[in-house]
Design a protein around this motif. Structure first.
Motif, PDB file in Angstrom:
ATOM      1  N   TRP A  49     -33.976 113.556  39.556  1.00 29.78           N
ATOM      2  CA  TRP A  49     -33.505 112.677  40.623  1.00 29.78           C
ATOM      3  C   TRP A  49     -33.621 113.344  41.986  1.00 29.78           C
ATOM      4  CZ3 TRP A  49     -28.179 112.168  42.874  1.00 29.78           C
ATOM      5  CH2 TRP A  49     -28.074 111.043  43.674  1.00 29.78           C
ATOM      6  N   SER A  50     -33.289 114.629  42.053  1.00 32.44           N
ATOM      7  CA  SER A  50     -33.295 115.325  43.343  1.00 32.44           C
ATOM      8  C   SER A  50     -34.693 115.537  43.896  1.00 32.44           C
ATOM      9  CB  SER A  50     -32.564 116.664  43.232  1.00 32.44           C
ATOM     10  OG  SER A  50     -33.297 117.564  42.434  1.00 32.44           O
ATOM     11  N   THR A  51     -35.714 115.403  43.082  1.00 28.40           N
ATOM     12  CA  THR A  51     -37.081 115.564  43.577  1.00 28.40           C
ATOM     13  C   THR A  51     -37.653 114.267  44.136  1.00 28.40           C
ATOM     14  OG1 THR A  51     -38.073 115.141  41.410  1.00 28.40           O
ATOM     15  CG2 THR A  51     -37.569 117.447  41.962  1.00 28.40           C
ATOM     16  N   SER A  52     -36.916 113.163  43.998  1.00 30.89           N
ATOM     17  CA  SER A  52     -37.392 111.873  44.488  1.00 30.89           C
ATOM     18  C   SER A  52     -37.295 111.799  46.000  1.00 30.89           C
ATOM     19  CB  SER A  52     -36.566 110.744  43.860  1.00 30.89           C
ATOM     20  OG  SER A  52     -36.921 109.510  44.453  1.00 30.89           O
ATOM     21  N   ASP A  53     -38.273 111.139  46.629  1.00 32.20           N
ATOM     22  CA  ASP A  53     -38.191 110.924  48.069  1.00 32.20           C
ATOM     23  C   ASP A  53     -37.327 109.705  48.394  1.00 32.20           C
ATOM     24  OD1 ASP A  53     -39.969 109.053  47.100  1.00 32.20           O
ATOM     25  OD2 ASP A  53     -41.437 109.309  48.710  1.00 32.20           O
ATOM     26  N   ASN A  54     -36.952 108.929  47.376  1.00 32.74           N
ATOM     27  CA  ASN A  54     -36.080 107.768  47.559  1.00 32.74           C
ATOM     28  C   ASN A  54     -35.123 107.716  46.365  1.00 32.74           C
ATOM     29  OD1 ASN A  54     -34.827 105.275  47.841  1.00 32.74           O
ATOM     30  ND2 ASN A  54     -36.691 104.243  48.524  1.00 32.74           N
ATOM     31  N   PRO A  55     -34.049 108.504  46.401  1.00 35.87           N
ATOM     32  CA  PRO A  55     -33.147 108.590  45.249  1.00 35.87           C
ATOM     33  C   PRO A  55     -32.575 107.250  44.799  1.00 35.87           C
ATOM     34  CG  PRO A  55     -32.672 110.341  46.805  1.00 35.87           C
ATOM     35  CD  PRO A  55     -33.646 109.423  47.472  1.00 35.87           C
ATOM     36  N   ALA A  56     -32.222 106.362  45.736  1.00 34.89           N
ATOM     37  CA  ALA A  56     -31.663 105.064  45.348  1.00 34.89           C
ATOM     38  C   ALA A  56     -32.689 104.256  44.552  1.00 34.89           C
ATOM     39  CB  ALA A  56     -31.187 104.287  46.571  1.00 34.89           C
ATOM     40  N   ALA A  57     -33.929 104.233  45.006  1.00 31.24           N
ATOM     41  CA  ALA A  57     -34.981 103.496  44.297  1.00 31.24           C
ATOM     42  C   ALA A  57     -35.242 104.126  42.926  1.00 31.24           C
ATOM     43  CB  ALA A  57     -36.260 103.470  45.125  1.00 31.24           C
ATOM     44  N   ALA A  58     -35.200 105.446  42.872  1.00 33.62           N
ATOM     45  CA  ALA A  58     -35.392 106.121  41.587  1.00 33.62           C
ATOM     46  C   ALA A  58     -34.295 105.734  40.612  1.00 33.62           C
ATOM     47  CB  ALA A  58     -35.434 107.640  41.785  1.00 33.62           C
ATOM     48  N   LEU A  59     -33.067 105.656  41.095  1.00 32.21           N
ATOM     49  CA  LEU A  59     -31.956 105.255  40.224  1.00 32.21           C
ATOM     50  C   LEU A  59     -32.120 103.817  39.754  1.00 32.21           C
ATOM     51  CD1 LEU A  59     -28.844 106.883  41.925  1.00 32.21           C
ATOM     52  CD2 LEU A  59     -29.835 107.448  39.699  1.00 32.21           C
ATOM     53  N   VAL A  60     -32.496 102.921  40.654  1.00 36.65           N
ATOM     54  CA  VAL A  60     -32.693 101.517  40.264  1.00 36.65           C
ATOM     55  C   VAL A  60     -33.787 101.425  39.205  1.00 36.65           C
ATOM     56  CG1 VAL A  60     -33.462  99.244  41.073  1.00 36.65           C
ATOM     57  CG2 VAL A  60     -31.784 100.552  42.404  1.00 36.65           C
ATOM     58  N   ALA A  61     -34.881 102.149  39.397  1.00 35.30           N
ATOM     59  CA  ALA A  61     -35.960 102.131  38.399  1.00 35.30           C
ATOM     60  C   ALA A  61     -35.471 102.706  37.063  1.00 35.30           C
ATOM     61  CB  ALA A  61     -37.163 102.922  38.919  1.00 35.30           C
ATOM     62  N   PHE A  62     -34.702 103.783  37.126  1.00 33.48           N
ATOM     63  CA  PHE A  62     -34.157 104.392  35.914  1.00 33.48           C
ATOM     64  C   PHE A  62     -33.226 103.421  35.195  1.00 33.48           C
ATOM     65  CE2 PHE A  62     -30.811 107.201  33.984  1.00 33.48           C
ATOM     66  CZ  PHE A  62     -31.587 107.691  32.944  1.00 33.48           C
ATOM     67  N   PHE A  63     -32.339 102.762  35.956  1.00 32.72           N
ATOM     68  CA  PHE A  63     -31.421 101.800  35.345  1.00 32.72           C
ATOM     69  C   PHE A  63     -32.198 100.668  34.680  1.00 32.72           C
ATOM     70  CE2 PHE A  63     -28.143 102.907  38.866  1.00 32.72           C
ATOM     71  CZ  PHE A  63     -27.854 104.099  38.233  1.00 32.72           C
ATOM     72  N   GLY A  64     -33.317 100.293  35.282  1.00 40.23           N
ATOM     73  CA  GLY A  64     -34.144  99.236  34.714  1.00 40.23           C
ATOM     74  C   GLY A  64     -34.756  99.605  33.375  1.00 40.23           C
ATOM     75  N   MET A  65     -34.847 100.888  33.097  1.00 42.84           N
ATOM     76  CA  MET A  65     -35.393 101.362  31.817  1.00 42.84           C
ATOM     77  C   MET A  65     -34.317 101.444  30.736  1.00 42.84           C
ATOM     78  SD  MET A  65     -37.701 104.526  33.079  1.00 42.84           S
ATOM     79  CE  MET A  65     -38.720 104.401  34.516  1.00 42.84           C
ATOM     80  N   MET A  66     -33.060 101.305  31.135  1.00 46.03           N
ATOM     81  CA  MET A  66     -31.957 101.499  30.201  1.00 46.03           C
ATOM     82  C   MET A  66     -31.708 100.259  29.350  1.00 46.03           C
ATOM     83  SD  MET A  66     -29.249 103.279  32.779  1.00 46.03           S
ATOM     84  CE  MET A  66     -28.429 104.581  31.895  1.00 46.03           C
ATOM     85  N   SER A  67     -31.225 100.499  28.151  1.00 44.19           N
ATOM     86  CA  SER A  67     -30.790  99.399  27.286  1.00 44.19           C
ATOM     87  C   SER A  67     -29.431  98.910  27.778  1.00 44.19           C
ATOM     88  CB  SER A  67     -30.660  99.885  25.844  1.00 44.19           C
ATOM     89  OG  SER A  67     -29.576 100.807  25.732  1.00 44.19           O
ATOM     90  N   ALA A  68     -28.996  97.768  27.285  1.00 44.49           N
ATOM     91  CA  ALA A  68     -27.681  97.241  27.652  1.00 44.49           C
ATOM     92  C   ALA A  68     -26.580  98.234  27.272  1.00 44.49           C
ATOM     93  CB  ALA A  68     -27.442  95.896  26.973  1.00 44.49           C
ATOM     94  N   GLU A  69     -26.725  98.882  26.136  1.00 44.17           N
ATOM     95  CA  GLU A  69     -25.727  99.860  25.696  1.00 44.17           C
ATOM     96  C   GLU A  69     -25.682 101.065  26.628  1.00 44.17           C
ATOM     97  OE1 GLU A  69     -28.229  98.746  23.564  1.00 44.17           O
ATOM     98  OE2 GLU A  69     -26.968  97.237  22.587  1.00 44.17           O
ATOM     99  N   GLN A  70     -26.847 101.503  27.086  1.00 45.93           N
ATOM    100  CA  GLN A  70     -26.897 102.628  28.006  1.00 45.93           C
ATOM    101  C   GLN A  70     -26.274 102.261  29.352  1.00 45.93           C
ATOM    102  OE1 GLN A  70     -31.145 103.189  27.655  1.00 45.93           O
ATOM    103  NE2 GLN A  70     -30.879 105.138  26.586  1.00 45.93           N
TER     104      GLN A  70
END
Length: 156
Positions: free
Chosen positions: A85-106
């Protein structure tokens, strides 16, 4: 920042973490041999390398060592996620993309974790806001349709 464990290092550390007690090379070897053909000296070398890298501590017991994990798998995973996450140039966008990869349980586990962290940071007696009501959630979803839930990964 920890370097990601190699495949065999991870297999060894998985056992050390799961068993949650001091283990010997022989115990790890016997368990690994249920899945693959592997030599005692290979496991011994991997465990010595893990000791040198600071993943395990060891105590002599006769002519052998007993190895114990220095930290948890959760701490290891968190450190890897933080580094990525810390290597991203846009941490918020990286988090949104990461959340989009998560299952409902995650995502539910994430919501629970946020509630715990917010509760720990709140003054005693203060109400704990729902995760979607936090400024961080609003900022992360800005421009993403405003939904507190990230978009589901295709096929989910």
């Amino acid at each position: 920042m920890p370097r990601p464990l190699g495949e065999l290092e991870d297999a060894v550390m998985t056992r050390v973490w799961q068993w949650n007690r001091p283990v010997t090379v022989r115990e790890v070897l016997e368990d690994l041999q249920q899945e693959r053909s592997i030599a005692y000296t290979t496991v011994m070398t991997v465990m010595d390398n893990l000791h040198q890298k600071g993943w395990v501590r060891r105590e002599a017991e006769g002519r052998a060592y007993r190895y114990t994990a220095v930290s948890t798998r959760a701490a290891y995973s968190a450190a890897l996620m933080n580094e990525a996450w810390s290597t991203s140039d846009n941490p918020a966008a990286a988090l949104v993309a990461f959340f989009g990869m998560m299952s409902a349980e995650q995502r539910e586990a994430l919501r629970n974790a946020i509630r715990i962290v917010q509760h720990d940071d709140a003054p005693e007696g203060a109400p704990v806001p729902a995760p979607e009501d936090t400024p961080e959630a609003a900022a992360a979803t800005e421009g993403e349709g405003g939904s507190a839930d990230p978009p589901a990964e295709p096929g989910r």
